[in-house]
Each structure stands twice: as C-alpha cells, then as structure tokens.
Design a protein around this motif. Structure first.
Motif, PDB file in Angstrom:
ATOM      1  N   GLU A 171       0.989  -1.286   0.317  1.00 44.54           N
ATOM      2  CA  GLU A 171       0.497  -0.328  -0.578  1.00 44.54           C
ATOM      3  C   GLU A 171       1.192   1.364  -0.067  1.00 44.54           C
ATOM      4  O   GLU A 171       0.630   2.589  -0.678  1.00 44.54           O
ATOM      5  N   HIS A 172       2.519   1.279   0.009  1.00 44.36           N
ATOM      6  CA  HIS A 172       3.555   2.360   0.407  1.00 44.36           C
ATOM      7  C   HIS A 172       3.833   3.056  -0.843  1.00 44.36           C
ATOM      8  O   HIS A 172       4.700   3.450  -1.141  1.00 44.36           O
ATOM      9  N   ALA A 173       3.791   1.456  -1.674  1.00 52.95           N
ATOM     10  CA  ALA A 173       5.136   1.463  -2.259  1.00 52.95           C
ATOM     11  C   ALA A 173       4.699   2.155  -4.151  1.00 52.95           C
ATOM     12  O   ALA A 173       5.449   3.324  -4.144  1.00 52.95           O
ATOM     13  N   ARG A 174       4.051   2.377  -4.162  1.00 49.78           N
ATOM     14  CA  ARG A 174       3.250   3.405  -5.396  1.00 49.78           C
ATOM     15  C   ARG A 174       3.713   5.443  -4.302  1.00 49.78           C
ATOM     16  O   ARG A 174       4.247   6.372  -5.302  1.00 49.78           O
ATOM     17  N   PHE A 175       3.328   5.125  -3.183  1.00 52.06           N
ATOM     18  CA  PHE A 175       3.955   6.622  -2.733  1.00 52.06           C
ATOM     19  C   PHE A 175       6.112   6.906  -2.150  1.00 52.06           C
ATOM     20  O   PHE A 175       6.426   7.974  -1.751  1.00 52.06           O
ATOM     21  N   GLY A 176       6.485   5.749  -2.605  1.00 48.28           N
ATOM     22  CA  GLY A 176       7.762   5.837  -2.168  1.00 48.28           C
ATOM     23  C   GLY A 176       8.584   5.896  -1.008  1.00 48.28           C
ATOM     24  O   GLY A 176       9.431   6.599  -0.995  1.00 48.28           O
ATOM     25  N   GLY A 177       7.726   5.116  -0.427  1.00 47.16           N
ATOM     26  CA  GLY A 177       8.272   5.528   1.187  1.00 47.16           C
ATOM     27  C   GLY A 177       6.847   5.373   1.872  1.00 47.16           C
ATOM     28  O   GLY A 177       5.304   5.593   2.079  1.00 47.16           O
ATOM     29  N   VAL A 178       6.876   4.947   3.554  1.00 47.20           N
ATOM     30  CA  VAL A 178       5.866   4.065   4.342  1.00 47.20           C
ATOM     31  C   VAL A 178       5.001   5.704   4.991  1.00 47.20           C
ATOM     32  O   VAL A 178       5.162   6.573   4.682  1.00 47.20           O
ATOM     33  N   VAL A 179       3.453   6.128   4.407  1.00 46.76           N
ATOM     34  CA  VAL A 179       2.599   6.712   4.824  1.00 46.76           C
ATOM     35  C   VAL A 179       2.154   6.013   6.086  1.00 46.76           C
ATOM     36  O   VAL A 179       1.375   5.504   6.207  1.00 46.76           O
ATOM     37  N   PRO A 180       2.226   7.243   7.204  1.00 40.15           N
ATOM     38  CA  PRO A 180       1.907   7.092   8.559  1.00 40.15           C
ATOM     39  C   PRO A 180       0.536   6.383   8.766  1.00 40.15           C
ATOM     40  O   PRO A 180       0.331   5.290   9.502  1.00 40.15           O
ATOM     41  N   GLU A 181      -0.559   7.024   7.823  1.00 42.40           N
ATOM     42  CA  GLU A 181      -1.856   6.905   8.580  1.00 42.40           C
ATOM     43  C   GLU A 181      -2.121   5.717   8.040  1.00 42.40           C
ATOM     44  O   GLU A 181      -2.733   5.158   8.387  1.00 42.40           O
ATOM     45  N   VAL A 182      -1.552   5.591   6.338  1.00 41.76           N
ATOM     46  CA  VAL A 182      -2.183   3.920   5.382  1.00 41.76           C
ATOM     47  C   VAL A 182      -1.315   3.398   6.584  1.00 41.76           C
ATOM     48  O   VAL A 182      -2.033   2.215   6.807  1.00 41.76           O
ATOM     49  N   ALA A 183      -0.479   2.935   7.280  1.00 43.24           N
ATOM     50  CA  ALA A 183       0.000   1.912   8.175  1.00 43.24           C
ATOM     51  C   ALA A 183      -0.571   1.663   9.778  1.00 43.24           C
ATOM     52  O   ALA A 183      -1.113   0.443   9.700  1.00 43.24           O
ATOM     53  N   SER A 184      -1.258   3.120   9.892  1.00 40.84           N
ATOM     54  CA  SER A 184      -1.728   3.439  11.561  1.00 40.84           C
ATOM     55  C   SER A 184      -3.291   1.867  10.894  1.00 40.84           C
ATOM     56  O   SER A 184      -3.066   1.548  12.040  1.00 40.84           O
ATOM     57  N   ARG A 185      -3.689   2.587   9.973  1.00 38.52           N
ATOM     58  CA  ARG A 185      -5.346   2.075   9.565  1.00 38.52           C
ATOM     59  C   ARG A 185      -4.761   0.288   9.330  1.00 38.52           C
ATOM     60  O   ARG A 185      -5.813  -0.763   9.737  1.00 38.52           O
ATOM     61  N   ALA A 186      -4.310   0.168   8.664  1.00 39.98           N
ATOM     62  CA  ALA A 186      -3.501  -1.407   8.344  1.00 39.98           C
ATOM     63  C   ALA A 186      -3.158  -2.057   9.253  1.00 39.98           C
ATOM     64  O   ALA A 186      -3.731  -3.144  10.254  1.00 39.98           O
ATOM     65  N   HIS A 187      -2.469  -1.703  10.605  1.00 39.89           N
ATOM     66  CA  HIS A 187      -2.406  -2.458  11.575  1.00 39.89           C
ATOM     67  C   HIS A 187      -3.435  -2.655  12.392  1.00 39.89           C
ATOM     68  O   HIS A 187      -3.937  -3.808  12.920  1.00 39.89           O
ATOM     69  N   LEU A 188      -4.378  -1.517  12.155  1.00 42.91           N
ATOM     70  CA  LEU A 188      -5.711  -1.756  12.902  1.00 42.91           C
ATOM     71  C   LEU A 188      -6.798  -3.424  12.200  1.00 42.91           C
ATOM     72  O   LEU A 188      -7.671  -3.628  12.766  1.00 42.91           O
ATOM     73  N   GLU A 189      -6.410  -2.965  11.044  1.00 46.21           N
ATOM     74  CA  GLU A 189      -7.397  -4.396  10.472  1.00 46.21           C
ATOM     75  C   GLU A 189      -7.108  -5.193  10.838  1.00 46.21           C
ATOM     76  O   GLU A 189      -7.053  -6.424  10.350  1.00 46.21           O
ATOM     77  N   ALA A 190      -5.624  -5.818  10.702  1.00 48.09           N
ATOM     78  CA  ALA A 190      -4.458  -7.237  11.141  1.00 48.09           C
ATOM     79  C   ALA A 190      -4.663  -7.347  12.154  1.00 48.09           C
ATOM     80  O   ALA A 190      -3.792  -8.753  11.948  1.00 48.09           O
ATOM     81  N   MET A 191      -4.234  -6.753  12.744  1.00 48.92           N
ATOM     82  CA  MET A 191      -4.193  -6.934  14.319  1.00 48.92           C
ATOM     83  C   MET A 191      -5.153  -7.954  15.266  1.00 48.92           C
ATOM     84  O   MET A 191      -3.998  -9.372  15.186  1.00 48.92           O
ATOM     85  N   VAL A 192      -5.829  -8.667  14.746  1.00 52.10           N
ATOM     86  CA  VAL A 192      -7.348  -9.583  15.512  1.00 52.10           C
ATOM     87  C   VAL A 192      -6.955 -10.758  14.757  1.00 52.10           C
ATOM     88  O   VAL A 192      -6.556 -12.164  15.031  1.00 52.10           O
TER      89      VAL A 192
END
Ligand code: KG4
Ligand code: ZN
Length: 347
Positions: free
Chosen positions: A38-59
């Motif tokens: 999800e970050h590849a097209r921005f050329g770096g990690v986008v913090p908000e995208v990472a946080s939301r992905a953690h929320l979805e993936a955690m459980v």
C-alpha cells in the motif's frame, strides 16, 4: 518445556503487523501481515495508512499466530509490545492492543524497545547471547553499534549514523536507479548480476573524520555520489550499468559497516558480533561479515533474513528474556514513545 513462560509479542512500529509466540528461548510461530504494497506507490511508508492497516490486521494476526503455534490466548503468561521507537500512530495501535490483551488475560505487560528486540531475536535462532555482545543494528531508521552487556537492561551506544540510516541509503539509491520501494532487496538482487567497478566514497573512515567519529556512520555523501555518477552518465547519453552501480554502492556500505563493527569488537575485547535489522538480510553484508569475522577470530551471529526485518518474534523474544530474568513489568499506562532512545530497553 511447558514450564517455560509463553510470551506473545506484538510489533507495529512501521509497516509490518507482527505477532510472535516464544516459549522461553524457543520460537513457536511468527505471524506477519505487511502493508508494504500500500506504500510502494508513494515511495515510502505513509504513517496514516500504516496505522489503519495495523488496526485491520491486529486481531486476525493474533488469531493466526495462536492457531499455528497450537496455543490459545489463555496459555499466554505475558504480553510484550514494541513501545518505541517508530511511527507514533502505528506504535499506538500495538501498545493499545497489548494493554487490552494483558488486562483481559490478567498477565504482565512488557513494553520493550524495538532496537533491543532486533538484537534479542537472535536468541531464538542461535541460543543465549554471550554477555557482553557487540551488536550492529542496521535498519531503515537506524544504524548503530551497540555494546550489550545484558539485552534486558544494559545496552550502550558506541556510535550511530550522523545522517541517513543504512536502509534509508539503500531505499534512496534504489529510487535513483528506478527500482521499487523498499529498495534494499531490489539492490541486493540487482547487485548479484553486477561487478564492483566504481569506487564510491566510504564516509567517516579516514583522517580526522575517523578520529572524531570512530564508531559513527554517514551514508548521505555516498547516496549523493551515486546520484551524481548516474546523472553524469545520463547527461553524456550513455546507458547506466544498473547492476554495477548497485554492486558498487552495496560494497561501499558493507565495507564501512563491517570494518567499523570489527574494530569495535577488537577495541572492546568482545569476541562476538551480532547483526540485526532489515539491512542484515543483505546477502553481501552477510558474506563480507562472515569473511572478516573469520579472519579476525570473531564469532558472527546473524538471524535468518525473515527475522532480520521487522517481526513479532523479536518482541516476544525480548519479552521472554525480561520474564526469565525477572525484570519488572511495565505499567498499563505506558505511552507509545516514538523517539525512545536505544539505551532504554523497557518502558
Ligand atoms: O528493520 P526493518 O524491517 O524496519 C526498520 O525498523 O526500519 O528494515 C527495513 C530496511 C529497509 O530500508 C529495507 O530496504 C532494508 O531494511 N532491507 C535491505 C534488505 N532487506 C531489507 N537492505 C539491503 N538488502 C536487503 N536484502
Ligand atoms: Zn526494525
């Protein structure tokens, strides 16, 4: 073996949601969900995208780790979590999840340092860490030489990067070469087809720079040198020999890293070198470190590549050491500390 503590470790400092289960010094399972695509097209990690992905993936990731390890949450004796350093919002998801789990299960919580976890993970791979160990931590955010008398409470910094981290240099040079993010694995692969034909600079290795920054690193000048070299080729209308540039850049980074790591071992009288962090997955770094350690009579320890990049097993491994050594657990009010210093092992 069931008399050993079972520790569940949660890692969310960047773009990997990691959940590891370690019993004593044995890894039972390491579950990873990554938002890297999800970050590849921005050329770096986008913090908000990472946080939301953690929320979805955690459980789902916790459930998968337990299922694959053949345990239930009721078997867990302690919960460990990366409390820093890292992206604030991403860390918060892991810390909040870990607190909820510890509270619900009635077990202690250990908030631990991400960087010390990169060192501790080697315990589940190669057994107890010799004390002291000399550790070199090379990742996307950090490049440090550490003297580690005890990974659960005494980590000392000998030096670190004064500008870009080693992994950051790999990612930036990959971008110059038109390779995808994250660039490290792509440069590693490209370099295998090339030869070391260009003599790129080795920062802070000579004269006064070396005197003043004996165990520090600098990769920003190297990155600029690669960019200038590529631009000059392009301006002259010549083809850029991508594989040779990748191999020559990689050689410069690994030369400096291994040279300073071995010097640090020698000067501190330590016979063991442990390398951790994402860049420790680099094939040339692993080979060169092995050659130079063999020549210097130093024992080298590097975990398998999958345990070098961010994962939950490393957090569980350090958490299990905290439990085994009787270190006090963290308060349930601990914050996510995005700039937690490398010398602070636990929160
Ligand atoms: O430890 P890590 O997964 O995350 C951080 O804590 O930063 O490290 C990620 C970094 C990235 O910069 C990535 O390009 C680099 O590790 N990396 C590599 C390789 N695999 C990952 N660098 C060089 N060669 C590799 N094979
Ligand atoms: Zn890391």
């Amino acid at each position: 073996m069931t008399d050993q503590p079972l520790v569940l470790g949660i890692e969310t400092s960047c773009d990997e949601t990691g959940v590891g289960l370690v019993r004593g010094e044995t890894l039972l399972f390491d579950a990873i969900a990554s938002s890297v695509d999800e970050h590849a097209r921005f050329g770096g990690v986008v913090p908000e995208v990472a946080s939301r992905a953690h929320l979805e993936a955690m459980v789902p990731t916790i459930e998968r780790a337990c299922r694959e390890a053949g345990v239930t949450l009721r078997d867990v004796d302690a919960v460990a979590v990366t409390s820093g350093p890292g992206l604030a919002g991403a860390l918060m998801v892991g810390v909040a999840s870990a607190k909820a789990l510890a509270l619900a299960l009635g077990v202690p919580l250990h908030g631990v340092n991400h960087l010390a976890s990169h060192v501790a993970v080697d315990i589940v791979e190669h057994g107890p860490l010799p004390e002291p160990t000399l550790a070199m931590l090379v990742s996307g955010g950090h490049s440090s030489l550490l003297l580690v008398p005890d990974v659960t409470h005494d980590v000392r910094s000998l030096g670190s990067t004064i500008d870009d981290a080693a992994g950051e240099a790999f990612d930036k040079v990959a971008r110059v070469l038109g390779l995808p993010f994250p660039g490290g694995p792509h440069i590693d692969r490209a370099a295998r087809e090339g030869s070391v034909t260009i003599d790129f600079p080795r920062g802070l290795t000579t004269g006064r720079d070396m005197e003043r920054h004996r165990f520090d690193f600098s990769f920003s000048g190297l990155k600029t040198a690669v960019a200038r070299w590529v631009q000059a080729k392009e301006a002259a209308g010549e083809a850029v020999p991508l594989a040779d540039v990748a191999a020559s850049f990689q050689e410069a980074v690994t030369d400096v890293l291994t040279r300073k790591a071995i010097l640090a071992c020698r000067e501190h009288g330590v016979g063991h070198l442990q390398i951790g962090g994402g860049v420790a997955a680099n094939s040339r770094l692993r080979a060169m470190a092995q050659e130079r350690c063999d020549a210097a009579g130093i024992e080298l320890r590097v975990p398998r590549p999958g345990l070098c990049t961010d994962n939950g097993a490393m957090v569980a491994a350090l958490g299990a050491q905290m439990v085994l050594k009787g270190r006090p657990p963290s308060n349930l009010a601990i914050p996510a500390d995005s700039s937690m210093p490398v010398t602070q092992v636990s929160a």
